[in-house]
Every structure is written in structure tokens, then in C-alpha cells.
Design an enzyme around this catalytic site. Sequence first.
Site, PDB file in Angstrom:
ATOM      1  N   ARG A  59     -81.792  57.588 -11.374  1.00 15.40           N
ATOM      2  CA  ARG A  59     -82.502  58.724 -11.969  1.00 15.40           C
ATOM      3  C   ARG A  59     -83.278  58.256 -13.186  1.00 15.40           C
ATOM      4  NH1 ARG A  59     -79.443  64.224 -13.062  1.00 15.40           N
ATOM      5  NH2 ARG A  59     -78.795  63.113 -14.913  1.00 15.40           N
ATOM      6  N   THR A 109     -87.047  62.467 -16.626  1.00 17.77           N
ATOM      7  CA  THR A 109     -87.351  63.505 -15.625  1.00 17.77           C
ATOM      8  C   THR A 109     -86.150  63.860 -14.740  1.00 17.77           C
ATOM      9  OG1 THR A 109     -87.978  61.853 -13.980  1.00 17.77           O
ATOM     10  CG2 THR A 109     -89.721  62.647 -15.467  1.00 17.77           C
ATOM     11  N   ASP A 133     -71.595  60.124 -17.752  1.00 15.95           N
ATOM     12  CA  ASP A 133     -72.294  59.290 -16.769  1.00 15.95           C
ATOM     13  C   ASP A 133     -71.262  58.486 -15.988  1.00 15.95           C
ATOM     14  OD1 ASP A 133     -73.595  56.925 -15.600  1.00 15.95           O
ATOM     15  OD2 ASP A 133     -75.375  57.713 -16.587  1.00 15.95           O
ATOM     16  N   ASP A 160     -71.679  54.611 -15.820  1.00 12.64           N
ATOM     17  CA  ASP A 160     -71.381  53.958 -17.104  1.00 12.64           C
ATOM     18  C   ASP A 160     -69.886  53.921 -17.370  1.00 12.64           C
ATOM     19  OD1 ASP A 160     -73.995  53.400 -17.687  1.00 12.64           O
ATOM     20  OD2 ASP A 160     -74.296  55.153 -18.971  1.00 12.64           O
TER      21      ASP A 160
HETATM   22  C1  PRP Z   1     -76.116  59.401 -11.063  1.00 10.53           C
HETATM   23  C2  PRP Z   1     -75.089  59.752 -10.011  1.00 10.53           C
HETATM   24  C3  PRP Z   1     -75.928  60.258  -8.885  1.00 10.53           C
HETATM   25  C4  PRP Z   1     -77.061  60.944  -9.611  1.00 10.53           C
HETATM   26  C5  PRP Z   1     -76.837  62.422  -9.541  1.00 10.53           C
HETATM   27  O1  PRP Z   1     -76.696  58.190 -10.779  1.00 10.53           O
HETATM   28  O2  PRP Z   1     -74.284  58.680  -9.646  1.00 10.53           O
HETATM   29  O3  PRP Z   1     -76.428  59.254  -8.039  1.00 10.53           O
HETATM   30  O4  PRP Z   1     -77.035  60.487 -10.952  1.00 10.53           O
HETATM   31  O5  PRP Z   1     -77.897  63.104 -10.118  1.00 10.53           O
HETATM   32  P1  PRP Z   1     -78.876  64.013  -9.278  1.00 10.53           P
HETATM   33  O6  PRP Z   1     -78.040  64.901  -8.438  1.00 10.53           O
HETATM   34  O7  PRP Z   1     -79.611  64.782 -10.368  1.00 10.53           O
HETATM   35  O8  PRP Z   1     -79.812  63.149  -8.499  1.00 10.53           O
HETATM   36  P2  PRP Z   1     -77.715  57.414 -11.758  1.00 10.53           P
HETATM   37  O9  PRP Z   1     -79.125  57.671 -11.334  1.00 10.53           O
HETATM   38  O10 PRP Z   1     -77.382  57.720 -13.186  1.00 10.53           O
HETATM   39  O11 PRP Z   1     -77.461  55.906 -11.414  1.00 10.53           O
HETATM   40  P3  PRP Z   1     -76.145  54.980 -11.495  1.00 10.53           P
HETATM   41  O12 PRP Z   1     -75.216  55.457 -10.409  1.00 10.53           O
HETATM   42  O13 PRP Z   1     -76.711  53.638 -11.213  1.00 10.53           O
HETATM   43  O14 PRP Z   1     -75.542  55.095 -12.857  1.00 10.53           O
HETATM   44  N1  URA Z   2     -75.068  61.604 -13.189  1.00 13.05           N
HETATM   45  C1  URA Z   2     -73.910  61.411 -13.837  1.00 13.05           C
HETATM   46  O1  URA Z   2     -73.330  60.307 -13.778  1.00 13.05           O
HETATM   47  N2  URA Z   2     -73.400  62.432 -14.545  1.00 13.05           N
HETATM   48  C2  URA Z   2     -73.992  63.631 -14.621  1.00 13.05           C
HETATM   49  O2  URA Z   2     -73.473  64.540 -15.287  1.00 13.05           O
HETATM   50  C3  URA Z   2     -75.208  63.822 -13.940  1.00 13.05           C
HETATM   51  C4  URA Z   2     -75.725  62.786 -13.219  1.00 13.05           C
END
Ligand code: PRP
Ligand code: URA
Length: 206
Positions: free
Chosen positions: A102, A106, A197, A200
Site C-alpha cells: 500500500r 493514498t 501494521d 511491521d
Molecule cells: C497491509 C496488509 C494488507 C493491506 C491491507 O499490507 O498486510 O496487505 O495492508 O490494506 P488494504 O485492505 O487497505 O489494501 P502493506 O501494504 O502494509 O504491506 P506489508 O504486508 O508488506 O507490510
Molecule cells: N495494514 C495493516 O497492517 N494494518 C492496518 O490497520 C491496515 C492495513
Amino acid sequence: MEIRIAAHPVARHLVSQLRDKATPPARFRSLTNQLTVILALEATDDLPLERQSIETPLESFETEVLERGFVVVPILRAGLGMLPAIVELFPDVSVGYIGLARDHTTAVASSYYLKLPSVATKRTLVVDPMLATGGSACQAIDAVKAAGGTDIRLVCVVAAPEGVREVNRQHPDVTIIGAALDRELNDQRYILPGLGDFGDRLYGTL
Ligand code: PRP
Ligand code: URA
């Protein structure tokens, strides 16, 4: 709004510990493993069985075993935290990967990796612990459908109503299984109360 929430009290107990900001990454990974077992069982409670003849130590026996040919697709990176438990539970599972990240401003996810096994005619579990706006999940489901997938379930840990509605709208055929349905998204599109997150916290990259 359609989502199946795991009713087992252990699932609720585990999510509470994941939410706690004092939970360190090693414990967070272990709780994720335990919770994924419950969610994976919930998402596969109707997997087909086939007959098989075996020899017990005492006699021949016509028994039932799981049919082969089921697929799991974790969304990178956080979905990787749910993979070990599923592979342990279903050693014959085929694994595909979808990399989506993400944008911090945005909240729109963009794709950076895609590698899928054959999904046509196979039950496919798309796994991602956080269902926030639903953008990542919908893109992942689009990719599985483009590869021929027709029997898809989405498995998450925490879902926001906004994300559930979006997946229901774009993919009404996809059942969502989760451990908690939270209140709402904040201005940065993070889930409230949520757990922060997930990626993280899983990998200690805060
Ligand atoms: C997070 C999570 C999902 C997404 C959810 O990933 O693991 O994939 O956000 O958000 P959405 O429903 O609004 O799309 P992120 O993009 O932070 O990546 P990561 O898993 O690499 O930390
Ligand atoms: N991705 C995450 O890891 N946490 C949230 O709350 C939303 C998106």
C-alpha cells in the site's frame, strides 16, 4: 455485510494478545501461527474427502483422506506470517505468492510480484491478516480469478467494515473468514482498534 468470524474463545483470546502493543515480534509470530490454525480449519471445514484403503496394525480399513489439490496464496509481506501454520496443517498444499504494497499516502496497493500455481478447479485460500480498505484483497482475488480460480476464500485476522463491504461488492462469490470485525478505518486507512501494521509487528520493522 458478509464475513464469517471464528467463534472459538481461543481465537478471541489470541487476537487480544496480538492487539496489545507490548507484544514483541517473536510472540506476535507465535500467536499468528496459533490463530492461523483455527482460521485455516474454519476456512476448510467443507474440503472434499476421498476414500482410501489402508492397513491398520490389525486389519485392512477403508478410510477417508483429504483430496489433493488445494492452494494457498499469501499476500506479501504480512500474509507470510500465516503460511507456516497452513503448510504444516496441509502438507500437500500448493503455494502461490502475490506481492502487494500500500502507498502510505493514498493507501492504494500496487503489485510487485505474482507467482501462482495452477488454481483452476482448486479451492484457493487467499491469506492476508489485515483487511482494511479491501484494495489489496480485491487485487489478489482478481489475480487468482484471472488465472482461472473459481473457488476462492479470503482468510484474514482483523477486518474493517469498509474492507468487508468492498470485497463483498467486487467479489460476492468469495467467502471471508476472519477472527475479528473491527469498528472502522482512521484517516490513514488503518484499522481501529486494530493492531497496527501487521507486517511491521511480525518482522520487527517498526
Ligand atoms: C497491509 C496488509 C494488507 C493491506 C491491507 O499490507 O498486510 O496487505 O495492508 O490494506 P488494504 O485492505 O487497505 O489494501 P502493506 O501494504 O502494509 O504491506 P506489508 O504486508 O508488506 O507490510
Ligand atoms: N495494514 C495493516 O497492517 N494494518 C492496518 O490497520 C491496515 C492495513
